[in-house]
Design a protein around this motif. Structure first.
Motif, short mmCIF file in Angstrom:
data_model
loop_
_atom_site.label_atom_id
_atom_site.label_comp_id
_atom_site.label_asym_id
_atom_site.label_seq_id
_atom_site.Cartn_x
_atom_site.Cartn_y
_atom_site.Cartn_z
N ALA A 25 26.10 -19.11 -23.19
CA ALA A 25 25.48 -19.79 -22.05
C ALA A 25 25.96 -21.23 -21.94
CB ALA A 25 23.96 -19.74 -22.17
N ARG A 26 26.18 -21.88 -23.07
CA ARG A 26 26.70 -23.25 -23.04
C ARG A 26 28.10 -23.27 -22.44
NH1 ARG A 26 25.48 -27.93 -27.16
NH2 ARG A 26 26.94 -29.53 -26.47
N LEU A 27 28.93 -22.29 -22.80
CA LEU A 27 30.27 -22.21 -22.23
C LEU A 27 30.21 -21.97 -20.72
CD1 LEU A 27 32.03 -20.05 -24.98
CD2 LEU A 27 32.04 -22.54 -24.74
N HIS A 28 29.26 -21.14 -20.28
CA HIS A 28 29.12 -20.87 -18.85
C HIS A 28 28.71 -22.13 -18.09
CE1 HIS A 28 28.16 -16.32 -19.66
NE2 HIS A 28 29.37 -16.67 -20.04
N ILE A 29 27.75 -22.86 -18.63
CA ILE A 29 27.27 -24.08 -17.97
C ILE A 29 28.37 -25.12 -17.92
CG2 ILE A 29 25.62 -25.99 -18.14
CD1 ILE A 29 23.70 -23.92 -19.50
N THR A 30 29.06 -25.31 -19.03
CA THR A 30 30.14 -26.30 -19.09
C THR A 30 31.23 -25.97 -18.07
OG1 THR A 30 29.72 -26.72 -21.43
CG2 THR A 30 31.88 -27.36 -20.57
N ARG A 31 31.60 -24.69 -17.99
CA ARG A 31 32.65 -24.28 -17.05
C ARG A 31 32.21 -24.50 -15.60
NH1 ARG A 31 37.68 -24.39 -15.97
NH2 ARG A 31 38.58 -22.54 -14.97
N ALA A 32 30.95 -24.17 -15.28
CA ALA A 32 30.46 -24.38 -13.92
C ALA A 32 30.46 -25.86 -13.58
CB ALA A 32 29.05 -23.80 -13.79
N TRP A 33 30.01 -26.69 -14.51
CA TRP A 33 29.99 -28.13 -14.24
C TRP A 33 31.40 -28.69 -14.07
CZ3 TRP A 33 25.77 -30.30 -18.10
CH2 TRP A 33 24.50 -29.88 -17.67
N GLN A 34 32.36 -28.16 -14.83
CA GLN A 34 33.74 -28.60 -14.65
C GLN A 34 34.25 -28.31 -13.24
OE1 GLN A 34 35.66 -26.50 -17.86
NE2 GLN A 34 35.33 -28.15 -19.34
N GLN A 35 33.69 -27.26 -12.64
CA GLN A 35 34.06 -26.89 -11.27
C GLN A 35 33.18 -27.57 -10.23
OE1 GLN A 35 33.79 -22.61 -11.30
NE2 GLN A 35 35.49 -22.36 -12.75
N GLY A 36 32.26 -28.44 -10.70
CA GLY A 36 31.36 -29.13 -9.80
C GLY A 36 30.30 -28.25 -9.18
N LYS A 37 29.94 -27.16 -9.87
CA LYS A 37 29.00 -26.18 -9.32
C LYS A 37 27.71 -26.13 -10.14
CE LYS A 37 32.74 -23.08 -7.81
NZ LYS A 37 33.34 -21.73 -8.01
N ALA A 38 26.64 -25.74 -9.44
CA ALA A 38 25.40 -25.41 -10.14
C ALA A 38 25.55 -24.01 -10.75
CB ALA A 38 24.22 -25.43 -9.17
N ILE A 39 24.66 -23.67 -11.69
CA ILE A 39 24.71 -22.34 -12.28
C ILE A 39 23.31 -21.75 -12.31
CG2 ILE A 39 24.49 -23.23 -14.64
CD1 ILE A 39 26.36 -20.88 -15.50
N GLU A 40 23.20 -20.49 -11.95
CA GLU A 40 21.92 -19.80 -11.95
C GLU A 40 21.55 -19.35 -13.36
OE1 GLU A 40 22.09 -17.82 -7.46
OE2 GLU A 40 22.70 -16.61 -9.21
N VAL A 41 20.25 -19.32 -13.63
CA VAL A 41 19.76 -18.87 -14.94
C VAL A 41 18.44 -18.14 -14.73
CG1 VAL A 41 18.57 -21.06 -15.36
CG2 VAL A 41 19.18 -19.63 -17.30
N ALA A 42 18.21 -17.14 -15.54
CA ALA A 42 16.92 -16.44 -15.57
C ALA A 42 16.53 -16.26 -17.03
CB ALA A 42 17.00 -15.09 -14.87
N ALA A 43 15.23 -16.18 -17.28
CA ALA A 43 14.76 -15.98 -18.65
C ALA A 43 13.54 -15.09 -18.65
CB ALA A 43 14.41 -17.32 -19.29
N ALA A 44 13.58 -14.06 -19.49
CA ALA A 44 12.43 -13.18 -19.69
C ALA A 44 11.66 -13.69 -20.89
CB ALA A 44 12.89 -11.74 -19.91
N TRP A 45 10.41 -14.09 -20.68
CA TRP A 45 9.59 -14.65 -21.76
C TRP A 45 8.66 -13.62 -22.39
CZ3 TRP A 45 8.06 -19.85 -18.94
CH2 TRP A 45 9.18 -20.68 -18.89
N GLY A 46 8.75 -12.39 -21.95
CA GLY A 46 8.01 -11.29 -22.57
C GLY A 46 8.88 -10.06 -22.47
N VAL A 47 9.47 -9.62 -23.59
CA VAL A 47 10.52 -8.60 -23.54
C VAL A 47 10.32 -7.51 -24.59
CG1 VAL A 47 12.33 -10.07 -22.57
CG2 VAL A 47 11.98 -10.03 -25.05
N ASP A 48 10.91 -6.36 -24.33
CA ASP A 48 11.14 -5.36 -25.36
C ASP A 48 11.90 -6.09 -26.48
OD1 ASP A 48 12.34 -3.42 -26.99
OD2 ASP A 48 12.96 -2.15 -25.33
N PRO A 49 11.39 -6.07 -27.73
CA PRO A 49 12.03 -6.84 -28.79
C PRO A 49 13.49 -6.50 -29.02
CG PRO A 49 9.83 -6.18 -29.46
CD PRO A 49 10.12 -5.46 -28.17
N LEU A 50 13.99 -5.37 -28.53
CA LEU A 50 15.41 -5.08 -28.68
C LEU A 50 16.26 -6.18 -28.07
CD1 LEU A 50 17.70 -3.18 -29.55
CD2 LEU A 50 17.49 -2.03 -27.35
#
Length: 533
Positions: free
Chosen positions: A203-228
């Motif tokens: 995720a850090r690589l994705h964010i860094t790459r998007a910022w290098q291109q001057g772009k925002a990056i979308e993110v989602a997070a599940a805070w209650g998940v199947d433990p797998l």
């Protein structure tokens, strides 16, 4: 036990042919195992819940703990519960999560998961009407994360942390593949969270790459998940293959996902609660410290990516998953790392064609399972142990942080530290059998390197605790039982009134009178270690 606490004592989980579909089904099976405690009295989300989890993890057996009511949130319109010590040190819950029988022995469980990692199944996209996570949605100015009982884990934490047992989804801005990782997220406001990422994480690589291109990056997070998702998201996979595919391979069926409403990301359709958001170019905010997996506070960061939350989706009375980071055995990741990380390293060695590997084990007591890897192998050629050590230290599954890599022979159980230490004491000559790798991949969370700016660069010790290959024919012979005698004793165990179950034994006296070693060749009638006439 207080009347506020109930615990099931059933001896086994109900049989089921289908894979686990969501956290609620997982909880039902864990309750069937007798490894779930429900706490119905209100408990404080700040430090009290984590203190209970810390102490319960030191029990044997160590149950998962579901806090059904957080003090002060009785009137919250969301009404979230919190699950702690999700997997903890319980190998039974870990096996269940990996779709294996609860009583599968450790090395066999690792072997099976290693084989499962070789198969991949792309996720199955479902419509929004089929996704339980879309039962309720909040967007825009109505978002208020203060309605959730997001907890403070440790007294000196820099804030309250959500998503310590989570699935964070980002998209590679170049290839478009979806990464599912586990990263901590500190509450920064009613609609903002920080996102902490170690160097080299996807995720850090994705964010860094998007910022290098001057772009925002979308993110989602599940805070209650199947433990797998905790298990799979914690590992390092090829950077062009989604963790969704590995999760599907472990389950034996595609994972159901659904497209976001304010992002174009695919999120777990059966999650308890999901947040969607966006990280704008160069948007950062100070974050931390946080009590982390080595059992120490991580250093405060100058700035971490700041997520502006654009939507919250949840099921009725959602359950938030929380992973306490602490010393062993109270570190949530320790137990499952000892299985999933071991399986990943073993799978990496298989892909490289390294023969003779009999077992791999990332010991859970070693900094959350990160610090030590033990390899058991049958030596088949000169330099075999040294090759396995060097590769296990640097393959994708084992390169991050690990400091100690130990090789032992096939007669040593890598999960039994008594045997491993015996091998180190009786088969390792430190002056010849220890090598050091320098400037390896490490983390800001390593407390041994100071000043902290040194921490992304680590070192590794390779310890060869195998019998010296060039002298195998004359190496002192180990004292071992004959298999027929062991079997006879095992049959008579109860008859003789001996306590407990019969201990397993890995090595037996060889019955064959023909031995082969690369150094000495075939020598009929002579056993290894036997002097020539």
């Amino acid at each position: 036990m207080s009347k506020a606490v109930e615990q099931r004592t059933d001896s086994s989980a109900p049989p089921s042919a289908r894979p686990i579909q969501d956290l609620r089904e997982w909880l039902a099976r864990v309750e069937g195992l007798g490894e779930l405690v429900r706490v119905r009295e209100p408990v404080d989300r700040d430090e009290e819940m984590s203190a209970i989890a810390y102490l319960v993890a030191k029990q044997q057996p160590s149950p998962a703990v579901l806090f059904e009511r957080a003090r002060g949130f009785e009137a919250s319109p969301i009404g979230a519960g919190l699950l702690w010590n999700v997997l903890g040190p319980s190998l039974r819950r870990i096996a269940l999560t990996l779709e294996e029988p609860a009583d599968t022995p450790t090395v066999e469980l690792i072997r099976r998961v290693k084989d499962k990692l070789k198969r991949r199944m792309p996720p199955r996209e479902v419509s929004r009407t089929e996704a339980p996570v879309y039962e309720h949605s909040i967007t825009g100015g109505d978002i208020d994360l203060d309605q959730l009982p997001i907890p403070r884990h440790w007294p000196l934490d820099g804030g309250r942390y959500a998503g310590t047992g989570d699935a964070v989804i980002t998209r590679d801005p170049d290839s478009g593949y979806l990464n599912v990782g586990t990263y901590r997220m500190m509450l920064q406001g009613k609609a903002q969270t920080g996102l902490y990422l170690s160097p080299g994480k996807d995720a850090r690589l994705h964010i860094t790459r998007a910022w290098q291109q001057g772009k925002a990056i979308e993110v989602a997070a599940a805070w209650g998940v199947d433990p797998l998702f905790m298990l799979v998201g914690s590992q390092t996979f090829p950077k062009n293959v989604s963790e969704y595919e590995f999760a599907g391979g472990i389950k034996g069926e595609p994972v159901p996902v659904v497209r976001g409403t304010t992002t174009d990301l695919l999120i777990p359709a059966n999650a308890e609660l999901v947040v969607e958001g966006v990280i704008r170019p160069n948007s950062v905010k100070a974050e931390g410290p946080f009590g982390e997996f080595p059992g120490y506070y991580g250093r405060p960061e100058a700035g971490c990516p700041l997520v502006d939350i654009t939507a919250v989706h949840y099921r009725s009375r959602p359950i938030l998953t929380n992973a306490l980071m602490a010393d062993y055995p109270s570190c949530e990741q320790s137990g499952f790392f000892s299985v999933i990380r071991s399986a990943k390293i073993w799978d990496d060695l298989d892909k490289l064609g390294i023969p003779g590997i009999q077992g791999v084990y990332s010991h859970p007591a070693a900094a959350g399972g990160f610090g030590m890897t033990i390899i058991s192998l049958e030596q088949r050629h000169a330099g075999h142990a040294a090759q396995a050590l060097a590769l296990a230290a640097q393959v994708p599954g084992g390169a991050y942080y690990t400091k100690w890599i130990v090789a032992v022979d096939e007669d040593v159980d890598p999960t039994d530290m008594d045997q491993v230490i015996w091998a180190m004491a009786s088969r390792c000559n430190p002056i010849d059998d220890i090598d050091i790798l320098r400037n390896t991949w490490s983390t800001w969370l390593d407390p041994t390197q100071n000043p902290p700016e040194k921490r992304p660069y680590g070192s590794k010790a390779l310890i060869n605790a195998c019998k010296e290959h060039r002298h195998l024919p004359v190496f002192s012979k180990r004292t071992t039982l004959r298999k027929p005698v062991y079997d006879q004793v095992a049959r008579r165990w109860r008859e003789l009134g001996l306590p407990g179950s019969v201990p397993s034994v890995r090595a037996f006296e060889a019955e064959s009178k023909v031995a082969y070693h690369e150094v000495g060749g075939f020598e009929p009638g002579r056993q290894p270690g036997e002097a020539k006439p």
